[in-house]
Design a protein around this motif. Structure first.
Motif, PDB file in Angstrom:
ATOM      1  N   ALA A  86      35.525  41.323  42.050  1.00 49.93           N
ATOM      2  CA  ALA A  86      36.845  41.705  41.562  1.00 49.93           C
ATOM      3  C   ALA A  86      37.248  40.872  40.356  1.00 49.93           C
ATOM      4  O   ALA A  86      37.826  41.381  39.383  1.00 49.93           O
ATOM      5  CB  ALA A  86      37.884  41.572  42.677  1.00 49.93           C
ATOM      6  N   GLY A  87      36.950  39.572  40.415  1.00 44.16           N
ATOM      7  CA  GLY A  87      37.275  38.715  39.289  1.00 44.16           C
ATOM      8  C   GLY A  87      36.519  39.123  38.036  1.00 44.16           C
ATOM      9  O   GLY A  87      37.079  39.154  36.932  1.00 44.16           O
ATOM     10  N   ALA A  88      35.230  39.438  38.206  1.00 41.49           N
ATOM     11  CA  ALA A  88      34.428  39.864  37.065  1.00 41.49           C
ATOM     12  C   ALA A  88      34.936  41.175  36.479  1.00 41.49           C
ATOM     13  O   ALA A  88      34.804  41.433  35.280  1.00 41.49           O
ATOM     14  CB  ALA A  88      32.964  40.003  37.482  1.00 41.49           C
ATOM     15  N   ALA A  89      35.519  42.035  37.323  1.00 44.10           N
ATOM     16  CA  ALA A  89      36.050  43.320  36.866  1.00 44.10           C
ATOM     17  C   ALA A  89      37.466  43.218  36.320  1.00 44.10           C
ATOM     18  O   ALA A  89      38.041  44.234  35.907  1.00 44.10           O
ATOM     19  CB  ALA A  89      36.007  44.324  38.020  1.00 44.10           C
ATOM     20  N   GLY A  90      38.046  42.017  36.348  1.00 44.00           N
ATOM     21  CA  GLY A  90      39.378  41.830  35.799  1.00 44.00           C
ATOM     22  C   GLY A  90      40.514  42.193  36.734  1.00 44.00           C
ATOM     23  O   GLY A  90      41.644  42.406  36.288  1.00 44.00           O
ATOM     24  N   ALA A  91      40.246  42.251  38.036  1.00 41.69           N
ATOM     25  CA  ALA A  91      41.297  42.600  38.994  1.00 41.69           C
ATOM     26  C   ALA A  91      42.331  41.488  39.070  1.00 41.69           C
ATOM     27  O   ALA A  91      42.026  40.313  38.822  1.00 41.69           O
ATOM     28  CB  ALA A  91      40.695  42.841  40.376  1.00 41.69           C
ATOM     29  N   MET A 139      28.292  31.470  37.828  1.00 43.85           N
ATOM     30  CA  MET A 139      29.087  32.044  38.912  1.00 43.85           C
ATOM     31  C   MET A 139      30.428  32.484  38.345  1.00 43.85           C
ATOM     32  O   MET A 139      31.109  31.737  37.663  1.00 43.85           O
ATOM     33  CB  MET A 139      29.277  30.977  39.989  1.00 43.85           C
ATOM     34  CG  MET A 139      30.370  31.213  40.950  1.00 43.85           C
ATOM     35  SD  MET A 139      30.743  29.771  41.992  1.00 43.85           S
ATOM     36  CE  MET A 139      29.178  28.953  42.129  1.00 43.85           C
ATOM     37  N   THR A 140      30.798  33.706  38.588  1.00 37.10           N
ATOM     38  CA  THR A 140      32.078  34.214  38.109  1.00 37.10           C
ATOM     39  C   THR A 140      33.165  33.924  39.110  1.00 37.10           C
ATOM     40  O   THR A 140      33.011  34.180  40.299  1.00 37.10           O
ATOM     41  CB  THR A 140      31.994  35.740  37.889  1.00 37.10           C
ATOM     42  OG1 THR A 140      30.951  36.002  36.963  1.00 37.10           O
ATOM     43  CG2 THR A 140      33.308  36.268  37.346  1.00 37.10           C
ATOM     44  N   ARG A 141      34.295  33.376  38.652  1.00 33.53           N
ATOM     45  CA  ARG A 141      35.414  33.047  39.521  1.00 33.53           C
ATOM     46  C   ARG A 141      36.563  33.978  39.236  1.00 33.53           C
ATOM     47  O   ARG A 141      36.784  34.375  38.093  1.00 33.53           O
ATOM     48  CB  ARG A 141      35.865  31.597  39.296  1.00 33.53           C
ATOM     49  CG  ARG A 141      34.817  30.553  39.645  1.00 33.53           C
ATOM     50  CD  ARG A 141      35.346  29.166  39.325  1.00 33.53           C
ATOM     51  NE  ARG A 141      34.337  28.148  39.545  1.00 33.53           N
ATOM     52  CZ  ARG A 141      34.185  27.498  40.683  1.00 33.53           C
ATOM     53  NH1 ARG A 141      34.961  27.755  41.694  1.00 33.53           N
ATOM     54  NH2 ARG A 141      33.261  26.580  40.813  1.00 33.53           N
ATOM     55  N   PRO A 142      37.340  34.347  40.253  1.00 34.38           N
ATOM     56  CA  PRO A 142      38.507  35.176  40.019  1.00 34.38           C
ATOM     57  C   PRO A 142      39.556  34.406  39.257  1.00 34.38           C
ATOM     58  O   PRO A 142      39.553  33.173  39.237  1.00 34.38           O
ATOM     59  CB  PRO A 142      38.995  35.524  41.438  1.00 34.38           C
ATOM     60  CG  PRO A 142      38.452  34.446  42.285  1.00 34.38           C
ATOM     61  CD  PRO A 142      37.156  34.019  41.661  1.00 34.38           C
ATOM     62  N   PRO A 143      40.497  35.133  38.610  1.00 37.72           N
ATOM     63  CA  PRO A 143      41.523  34.443  37.850  1.00 37.72           C
ATOM     64  C   PRO A 143      42.279  33.461  38.722  1.00 37.72           C
ATOM     65  O   PRO A 143      42.604  33.727  39.870  1.00 37.72           O
ATOM     66  CB  PRO A 143      42.437  35.598  37.400  1.00 37.72           C
ATOM     67  CG  PRO A 143      41.584  36.824  37.465  1.00 37.72           C
ATOM     68  CD  PRO A 143      40.620  36.589  38.570  1.00 37.72           C
ATOM     69  N   GLY A 144      42.544  32.258  38.165  1.00 37.44           N
ATOM     70  CA  GLY A 144      43.335  31.268  38.879  1.00 37.44           C
ATOM     71  C   GLY A 144      42.590  30.555  39.977  1.00 37.44           C
ATOM     72  O   GLY A 144      43.188  29.950  40.859  1.00 37.44           O
ATOM     73  N   SER A 145      41.234  30.609  39.962  1.00 39.86           N
ATOM     74  CA  SER A 145      40.473  30.031  41.075  1.00 39.86           C
ATOM     75  C   SER A 145      40.275  28.537  40.942  1.00 39.86           C
ATOM     76  O   SER A 145      39.753  27.905  41.850  1.00 39.86           O
ATOM     77  CB  SER A 145      39.098  30.701  41.162  1.00 39.86           C
ATOM     78  OG  SER A 145      38.334  30.400  40.023  1.00 39.86           O
ATOM     79  N   GLY A 146      40.651  27.946  39.816  1.00 41.51           N
ATOM     80  CA  GLY A 146      40.497  26.508  39.677  1.00 41.51           C
ATOM     81  C   GLY A 146      39.372  26.113  38.751  1.00 41.51           C
ATOM     82  O   GLY A 146      39.099  24.935  38.558  1.00 41.51           O
TER      83      GLY A 146
END
Length: 306
Positions: free
Chosen positions: A197-202, A1-8
Motif C-alpha cells: 500500500a505504501g509503495a502504491a501511494g495509499a 524495503m518500501t515503508r508506508p508514509p509516516g513509518s519513521g
C-alpha cells in the motif's frame, strides 16, 4: 524495503563512516510505545478501542490505552537492556518472563486493573528482545521466535488467561504459537500489505486499516474465541474479508462494509484484540531503523490461510 508514509524512515542513528548504527535500547522502547500508540489512535477499527470510544469494551477508552502504552516504556527498555547483555538462551527467556510479569503489574496499576495490553506486551516484548542487536528484520524475528520457544522454568503456577483457555478449548495456535512460528500473521500478512500500500501511494491510515482487516480475516483470534466462540470468529473473519472484497477501507463501499462490521462486533461484544496486537507488532517492525536492509522473510502470504 518500501515503508508506508509516516513509518519513521529517515530517523536512523548514524555511526562514523555513514552507516546506520544498531538501534539503542531507548530507541527500541520508544518504537514499541509508538507502535502501541499508533495502533490505538488508528480508526475506525471494528470492535476495537479508537478515537470514537471503547468499541466492544465497556471498561476502556483511548486515553486509557495511551496511558497504558506510556507506562510500558520502562518495561520495554528493560527488555532491550537485558537482551543486549545476555546471550540468547533459557537464562534470557526467564529474565524476559520476569520482566513481562512485572510489566503486567505496571500495566494493571496504570489502568486500575484493566487488561489493556497483555497480549501486546508479550508480542512486542519478544520482538524488542529479538531486535536488540539484530542486523535486520529477518534476524530480529528469528531471535524472537527462538526466545518464545524456550521454557520459562520460573513461570508461577496459576490461573490460565482467557486467551489460553480459548486456545486449549478450540485447539488453535494462540499467542505463543504465533510467536514460536515466527509471527506469520505479522511478517507474511500485515507487513506485506502495509508495504504494498505504501509503495502504491495509499494513505497511511487506509493502509493500516486494510492490514488489520487482512489479519482479522485469517487469524484464529483467541480474544474473539473467548467472547464469541467459533461463530463469533466466523463473523469476524467473514466480515473482514467482505470489507477487503469491497475494495478496503479506502473505498466508499469498503468503508460502508467496515462500519457495518463495526456495528455487528459492538452489538455482539466481539473485540479482535489479537489482531490489534499483531498490527502493533507489524508497525513496530516497520518502524525499527535496522542496521541493514531486510530482503523480507521469503515466506508466502498464503502460509497463514486455513
Amino acid at each position: 524495503m518500501t515503508r508506508p508514509p509516516g513509518s519513521g524512515a529517515g530517523d536512523e542513528p548514524m555511526i562514523a563512516g555513514g552507516g546506520p548504527a544498531a538501534p539503542s535500547a531507548a530507541l527500541l522502547a520508544e518504537t514499541a510505545v509508538r507502535a502501541l500508540r499508533e495502533e490505538a489512535l488508528l480508526g475506525p477499527k471494528p470492535g476495537l478501542v479508537d478515537h470514537r470510544g471503547g468499541g466492544a469494551h465497556d471498561d476502556m477508552d483511548l486515553p486509557l490505552l495511551l496511558a497504558s502504552a506510556e507506562a510500558l516504556r520502562p518495561v520495554f527498555r528493560a527488555v532491550a537492556d537485558a537482551s543486549e547483555r545476555t546471550a540468547l538462551g533459557v537464562g534470557l527467556r526467564e529474565e524476559l518472563g520476569r520482566l513481562g510479569r512485572a510489566g503486567d503489574r505496571v500495566m494493571l496499576r496504570a489502568t486500575r486493573g484493566v487488561n489493556t495490553h497483555r497480549g501486546a506486551l508479550w508480542a512486542l516484548g519478544l520482538l524488542v528482545a529479538g531486535a536488540a542487536g539484530a542486523r535486520d528484520e529477518r534476524e530480529g524475528v528469528r531471535r524472537a521466535a527462538r526466545l518464545a520457544a524456550l521454557p520459562d522454568r520460573r513461570m508461577p503456577a496459576g490461573a490460565l488467561s482467557n486467551g489460553e483457555r480459548a486456545r486449549r478449548r478450540h485447539g488453535v495456535r494462540g499467542a505463543r504459537g504465533e510467536a514460536v512460528a515466527g509471527f506469520p500473521h505479522v511478517v507474511d500478512v500485515a507487513l506485506p500489505r502495509l508495504r504494498r500500500a505504501g509503495a502504491a501511494g495509499a494513505e497511511r491510515d487506509v493502509a493500516r486499516l486494510d492490514a488489520l482487516l487482512e489479519v482479522m480475516s485469517l487469524l484464529d483470534d483467541t480474544c474473539v474465541l473467548h467472547r464469541g466462540g467459533v461463530e463469533g470468529l466466523r463473523m469476524v473473519r467473514r466480515g473482514a474479508s467482505r470489507v477487503l472484497a469491497e475494495g478496503g477501507a479506502g473505498t466508499d463501499s469498503g468503508r460502508a462494509a467496515l462500519m457495518d462490521l463495526d456495528r455487528r462486533l459492538r452489538s455482539h461484544r466481539l473485540s479482535p484484540g489479537g489482531s490489534g496486537d499483531l498490527l502493533a507488532a507489524a508497525l513496530f517492525l516497520d518502524m525499527v531503523p535496522w542496521p541493514e536492509p531486510s530482503a523480507g522473510t521469503g515466506r508466502e502470504v498464503v502460509a497463514c490461510r486455513r
